[in-house]
Motif scaffolding. Structure first.
Motif, PDB file in Angstrom:
ATOM      1  N   LEU A 185     -29.667  30.969  -1.722  1.00 49.56           N
ATOM      2  CA  LEU A 185     -30.462  31.926  -2.497  1.00 49.56           C
ATOM      3  C   LEU A 185     -29.663  33.185  -2.810  1.00 49.56           C
ATOM      4  CD1 LEU A 185     -33.955  31.637  -0.754  1.00 49.56           C
ATOM      5  CD2 LEU A 185     -33.327  30.839  -3.044  1.00 49.56           C
ATOM      6  N   LEU A 186     -28.995  33.692  -1.768  1.00 52.72           N
ATOM      7  CA  LEU A 186     -28.182  34.887  -1.951  1.00 52.72           C
ATOM      8  C   LEU A 186     -27.061  34.638  -2.966  1.00 52.72           C
ATOM      9  CD1 LEU A 186     -27.530  37.791  -1.038  1.00 52.72           C
ATOM     10  CD2 LEU A 186     -26.101  36.798   0.758  1.00 52.72           C
ATOM     11  N   ARG A 187     -26.444  33.473  -2.834  1.00 49.03           N
ATOM     12  CA  ARG A 187     -25.363  33.146  -3.754  1.00 49.03           C
ATOM     13  C   ARG A 187     -25.863  33.054  -5.196  1.00 49.03           C
ATOM     14  NH1 ARG A 187     -23.547  27.124  -3.923  1.00 49.03           N
ATOM     15  NH2 ARG A 187     -25.568  27.185  -4.996  1.00 49.03           N
ATOM     16  N   ASN A 188     -27.007  32.341  -5.384  1.00 49.72           N
ATOM     17  CA  ASN A 188     -27.543  32.172  -6.743  1.00 49.72           C
ATOM     18  C   ASN A 188     -27.939  33.507  -7.367  1.00 49.72           C
ATOM     19  OD1 ASN A 188     -27.194  29.434  -6.547  1.00 49.72           O
ATOM     20  ND2 ASN A 188     -29.302  29.009  -5.902  1.00 49.72           N
ATOM     21  N   ARG A 189     -28.536  34.376  -6.514  1.00 45.27           N
ATOM     22  CA  ARG A 189     -28.927  35.693  -7.051  1.00 45.27           C
ATOM     23  C   ARG A 189     -27.699  36.496  -7.464  1.00 45.27           C
ATOM     24  NH1 ARG A 189     -31.471  39.778  -2.872  1.00 45.27           N
ATOM     25  NH2 ARG A 189     -29.251  39.935  -2.420  1.00 45.27           N
ATOM     26  N   ASN A 190     -26.707  36.469  -6.598  1.00 47.58           N
ATOM     27  CA  ASN A 190     -25.472  37.208  -6.913  1.00 47.58           C
ATOM     28  C   ASN A 190     -24.784  36.650  -8.152  1.00 47.58           C
ATOM     29  OD1 ASN A 190     -25.860  38.859  -4.728  1.00 47.58           O
ATOM     30  ND2 ASN A 190     -24.496  37.713  -3.368  1.00 47.58           N
ATOM     31  N   ASN A 250     -27.107  24.023   7.429  1.00 48.87           N
ATOM     32  CA  ASN A 250     -27.998  25.161   7.679  1.00 48.87           C
ATOM     33  C   ASN A 250     -27.451  26.445   7.067  1.00 48.87           C
ATOM     34  OD1 ASN A 250     -29.908  23.696   9.055  1.00 48.87           O
ATOM     35  ND2 ASN A 250     -28.900  23.961  11.036  1.00 48.87           N
ATOM     36  N   GLU A 251     -26.164  26.650   7.294  1.00 43.59           N
ATOM     37  CA  GLU A 251     -25.545  27.863   6.748  1.00 43.59           C
ATOM     38  C   GLU A 251     -25.560  27.854   5.225  1.00 43.59           C
ATOM     39  OE1 GLU A 251     -21.354  30.368   7.127  1.00 43.59           O
ATOM     40  OE2 GLU A 251     -21.637  28.466   8.181  1.00 43.59           O
ATOM     41  N   ILE A 252     -25.322  26.661   4.666  1.00 44.84           N
ATOM     42  CA  ILE A 252     -25.328  26.539   3.198  1.00 44.84           C
ATOM     43  C   ILE A 252     -26.708  26.855   2.639  1.00 44.84           C
ATOM     44  CG2 ILE A 252     -25.161  24.864   1.300  1.00 44.84           C
ATOM     45  CD1 ILE A 252     -22.936  23.495   2.946  1.00 44.84           C
ATOM     46  N   ALA A 253     -27.767  26.331   3.318  1.00 46.57           N
ATOM     47  CA  ALA A 253     -29.141  26.571   2.846  1.00 46.57           C
ATOM     48  C   ALA A 253     -29.482  28.058   2.865  1.00 46.57           C
ATOM     49  CB  ALA A 253     -30.120  25.788   3.719  1.00 46.57           C
ATOM     50  N   ASN A 254     -29.025  28.752   3.918  1.00 45.57           N
ATOM     51  CA  ASN A 254     -29.312  30.191   4.017  1.00 45.57           C
ATOM     52  C   ASN A 254     -28.575  31.012   2.966  1.00 45.57           C
ATOM     53  OD1 ASN A 254     -30.962  29.787   6.256  1.00 45.57           O
ATOM     54  ND2 ASN A 254     -29.258  29.968   7.709  1.00 45.57           N
ATOM     55  N   LEU A 255     -27.406  30.527   2.611  1.00 46.18           N
ATOM     56  CA  LEU A 255     -26.583  31.294   1.669  1.00 46.18           C
ATOM     57  C   LEU A 255     -26.877  30.979   0.206  1.00 46.18           C
ATOM     58  CD1 LEU A 255     -23.125  31.070   3.463  1.00 46.18           C
ATOM     59  CD2 LEU A 255     -24.580  33.091   3.257  1.00 46.18           C
ATOM     60  N   LEU A 298     -26.238  35.137 -10.625  1.00 48.09           N
ATOM     61  CA  LEU A 298     -27.017  35.518 -11.806  1.00 48.09           C
ATOM     62  C   LEU A 298     -26.695  36.953 -12.234  1.00 48.09           C
ATOM     63  CD1 LEU A 298     -29.238  34.826 -13.850  1.00 48.09           C
ATOM     64  CD2 LEU A 298     -30.925  35.643 -12.182  1.00 48.09           C
ATOM     65  N   ILE A 299     -26.677  37.862 -11.239  1.00 53.31           N
ATOM     66  CA  ILE A 299     -26.389  39.269 -11.552  1.00 53.31           C
ATOM     67  C   ILE A 299     -24.982  39.416 -12.126  1.00 53.31           C
ATOM     68  CG2 ILE A 299     -26.048  41.562 -10.533  1.00 53.31           C
ATOM     69  CD1 ILE A 299     -28.250  40.785  -8.475  1.00 53.31           C
ATOM     70  N   ILE A 300     -24.035  38.768 -11.444  1.00 53.11           N
ATOM     71  CA  ILE A 300     -22.642  38.864 -11.893  1.00 53.11           C
ATOM     72  C   ILE A 300     -22.479  38.259 -13.285  1.00 53.11           C
ATOM     73  CG2 ILE A 300     -20.301  38.009 -11.435  1.00 53.11           C
ATOM     74  CD1 ILE A 300     -21.014  38.229  -8.425  1.00 53.11           C
ATOM     75  N   SER A 301     -23.190  37.131 -13.519  1.00 60.33           N
ATOM     76  CA  SER A 301     -23.082  36.480 -14.832  1.00 60.33           C
ATOM     77  C   SER A 301     -23.608  37.377 -15.941  1.00 60.33           C
ATOM     78  CB  SER A 301     -23.852  35.153 -14.825  1.00 60.33           C
ATOM     79  OG  SER A 301     -23.314  34.279 -13.875  1.00 60.33           O
ATOM     80  N   LEU A 302     -24.785  37.982 -15.682  1.00 56.68           N
ATOM     81  CA  LEU A 302     -25.377  38.857 -16.708  1.00 56.68           C
ATOM     82  C   LEU A 302     -24.484  40.051 -16.999  1.00 56.68           C
ATOM     83  CD1 LEU A 302     -29.129  38.768 -15.604  1.00 56.68           C
ATOM     84  CD2 LEU A 302     -28.125  37.691 -17.623  1.00 56.68           C
ATOM     85  N   VAL A 303     -23.981  40.665 -15.907  1.00 59.11           N
ATOM     86  CA  VAL A 303     -23.103  41.819 -16.096  1.00 59.11           C
ATOM     87  C   VAL A 303     -21.820  41.410 -16.815  1.00 59.11           C
ATOM     88  CG1 VAL A 303     -21.709  43.541 -14.881  1.00 59.11           C
ATOM     89  CG2 VAL A 303     -24.031  43.066 -14.109  1.00 59.11           C
ATOM     90  N   SER A 304     -21.293  40.246 -16.413  1.00 56.06           N
ATOM     91  CA  SER A 304     -20.053  39.755 -17.039  1.00 56.06           C
ATOM     92  C   SER A 304     -20.244  39.468 -18.514  1.00 56.06           C
ATOM     93  CB  SER A 304     -19.565  38.490 -16.334  1.00 56.06           C
ATOM     94  OG  SER A 304     -19.275  38.745 -14.984  1.00 56.06           O
TER      95      SER A 304
END
Length: 638
Positions: free
Chosen positions: A390-395, A383-388, A397-403
């Motif tokens: 989307l947030l993880r993937n978005r972060n 359950n905790e993994i499922a909730n995290l 993506l942002i970090i990857s683009l900036v990097s």
């Protein structure tokens, strides 16, 4: 007189016994009063104490009255050990289980570890391999969770690992057993645990004996005996003497074996541990058999057999049946010999097969438990993994683009810095080359030589060389604006340079050029003025001090599809002689930029797959005398 000596002896014994009893009673009283909460410290309080049944019962009752649970656990473990020593295994297990329940109730991990290991030892003696493994593994699981373990915990860890090694011994997996013993012995050496070292060397000896390394087995048994002697451990010495005798019998050293085993028979009988007493009787009976003392042999082998049957000790039964089979064979009682042999095989096969099945079942059970626990943890975390997610993937993506963007900027900056650095280095080299090529000495000397023609009214020569000088200066100035020039242009410039320099030598220098066939000099590019320093060295270091004819030749050849080779050869005095002359002068004239030229050649060849090479060769004549110098410059063209 004899009566007097006996009375004195009895008095001394009774006095000593009374003193020992009084000492143990006082230790019990102190322990009850102090109520030490740490199990290991309580063990050390009673170190080397040998309790009587009455004393340990008294300590147990007093601990229960005063609700001193650690004391009660300790007392039950001592009772369990006493039962184990006389092969009362079921009673030992009862006491140990009572101690284990109490340890878990008060959450004393020290007491729990000790008791789990004791239970494992008893189960192993009963050949209950699965239970033994479970107890030892449980102890190990607790130990591994402890951060910064104390020395007492480390000792318990070594005992646990050693016990698991013993289980491998029972299962005849000797290589795995040796791995565990080596792991355990490393801990014991670190802690200087002599008792543990004695036990481990005994076990290592047993493993090597069964592998067939009798010498290694004997060496480890003797080490174990040394430690047991230092510890004054009577049972340990009995075990070691028995093991050493066993090896000596296998090595056909029967008299020596007999000597070793007879030294501990009395001690084994006094100690009363039926397990080891049966082993001693078996070994003594076997060595007597080898010495052809058949009647005595039968007495001890039948004693060992009785202990094995009465106390259900499979390992003892196997040995007794096996040796009795050999004895009956010697007595030519072949039927009885066969019966005993069949019994030995049957007990060994039954025991070993059951052990293997139990061992495998134990591993399967442990694996199933691990899988089950992992599955529970996995469900709890999903359950905790499922909730995290989307947030993880978005972060991400942002970090990857900036990097990626930052990395791109960083790479471009590094690339630009390198380009600027290279350009700056090239510019500095070219500027330095210009400064050196326009050496004031050269210009001054050239103009002085032309001036002499004017003074001597040699107008044609003056005009001729002034023309050459002006062309040379123009070529030098033009070369500073480009990175590369055609080889043909370079050779023309060098021809002009040699003409001007030759004025000072009254045109005594013979300069020749030889160009190889099929060379397109217009298409071959080289750094401008790169040959001038080598020609200058030939003139001023090779020819200036030479008497007689002076020659310089320059040749160009294509040695492969990838390289051309330019050779500059002079018939001067050679480098060694030139160096001596130069060192004797108070004012030395520096050569024109050989080091700088090498840097320029290095930068030039960086743009090619292949690299340049520069080789100096000292030329000698038939008699070994110096005959000049050859400079070979190999340049890439592809």
């Amino acid at each position: 007189m004899k009566f007097i000596y006996t009375s004195i002896l009895l008095f001394l014994i009774s006095t000593l016994s009374f003193s020992q009893k009084k000492n143990v009673d006082s230790l019990i009283a102190v322990a009850i009063e102090k109520q030490e909460p740490n199990y290991f410290k309580l063990q050390k309080h009673f170190k080397r104490v040998r309790f009587t049944d009455e004393q340990i019962d008294f300590f147990l009752n007093e601990s229960q009255k005063s609700k001193y649970v650690i004391g009660e656990i300790f007392a039950r473990n001592v009772q369990g050990r006493a039962h184990r020593k006389v092969t009362e295994y079921n009673k030992a297990i009862e006491r140990y289980k009572e101690a284990l329940d109490l340890s878990k109730n008060i959450k004393s991990i020290e007491a729990e570890i000790i008791t789990l290991n004791q239970l494992g030892v008893v189960c192993r003696r009963q050949d209950k391999i699965r239970n033994a493994l479970n107890y030892h593994q449980s102890a190990l699981d607790i130990i591994l969770k402890i951060e910064n373990p104390s020395n007492d915990i480390k000792i318990s860890n070594s005992i646990t690992i050693n016990s698991i090694g013993n289980i491998y011994l029972t299962l005849k997996q000797y290589e795995k057993a040796l791995e565990k013993f080596d792991e355990s012995i490393a801990l014991q050496k670190e802690l200087d645990d002599r008792r543990g070292l004695a036990i481990n060397h005994q076990n290592i000896g047993y493993a090597h004996k069964n592998i067939g390394d009798l010498d290694l087995a004997l060496e480890n048994y003797q080490k174990s005996l040394e430690y047991n002697t230092l510890n004054n451990d009577k049972l340990g010495k009995v075990i070691c003497h028995n093991s050493i005798s066993d090896i000596l019998i296998k090595q056909s050293k029967y008299n020596e074996a007999y000597k070793y085993i007879t030294e501990v028979v009395k001690s084994a009988e006094e100690i009363g541990n039926r397990y080891y007493l049966s082993e001693v009787y078996n070994t003594l009976g076997w060595v007597l058999l080898k010495l052809d003392k058949l009647k005595e042999s039968r007495v001890y082998l039948e004693k060992a057999l009785k202990i094995g049957v009465d106390n259900n000790i499979p390992s003892s039964l196997v040995l007794s049946y096996d040796h009795l089979s050999e004895l009956n064979k010697k007595e030519k009682k072949y039927k009885e010999s066969l019966e005993f042999y069949q019994k030995s095989i049957e007990v060994e096969r039954k025991t070993f097969n059951v052990k293997n099945i139990r061992y495998v079942n134990s591993l399967i059970s442990r694996y199933d438990n691990v899988v089950k626990n992992n599955k529970i943890k996995s469900l709890a975390e999903q359950n905790e993994i499922a909730n995290l997610k989307l947030l993880r993937n978005r972060n991400i993506l942002i970090i990857s683009l900036v990097s990626i963007a930052l990395f791109g900027v960083l790479l471009y900056s590094i690339y630009r810095q390198r380009l600027l650095k290279n350009d700056k280095q090239i510019l500095l080299l070219e500027q330095e080359a210009l400064r050196i090529q326009m050496n004031p000495h050269f210009v001054f000397n050239a103009l002085n030589s032309i001036k002499l023609y004017i003074i001597n009214n040699e107008q044609k020569n003056a005009v001729y060389y002034l023309n050459k000088f002006s062309k040379l200066i123009r070529n030098i100035l033009e070369s500073t604006t480009v990175k590369e020039v055609p080889l043909s242009e370079e050779l023309k410039t060098m021809n002009l340079y040699m003409s001007i320099e030759n004025i000072r030598f009254s045109n005594e220098i013979s300069y020749t050029e030889k160009i190889g066939d099929n060379l397109n000099l217009e298409r071959i590019k080289i750094p401008p003025l790169v040959l001038q320093p080598f020609l200058e060295n030939s003139i001023w270091h090779g020819l200036s001090s030479k008497k007689g004819d002076k020659k310089v030749s320059l040749s160009v050849e294509k040695i492969s599809n990838d390289f051309i080779e330019i050779n500059i050869v002079d018939n001067g005095i050679g480098r060694d002689a030139a160096l001596k002359i130069k060192s004797s002068k108070s004012l030395n004239r520096k050569s024109i930029g050989i080091d700088l030229t090498k840097e320029r050649l290095k930068n030039f060849s960086n743009e090619f797959i292949n690299k340049y090479s520069l080789i100096y060769t000292d030329l000698v004549d038939e008699k070994g005398n110096s005959n000049g110098t050859k400079v070979s410059l190999k340049l890439p063209i592809v």
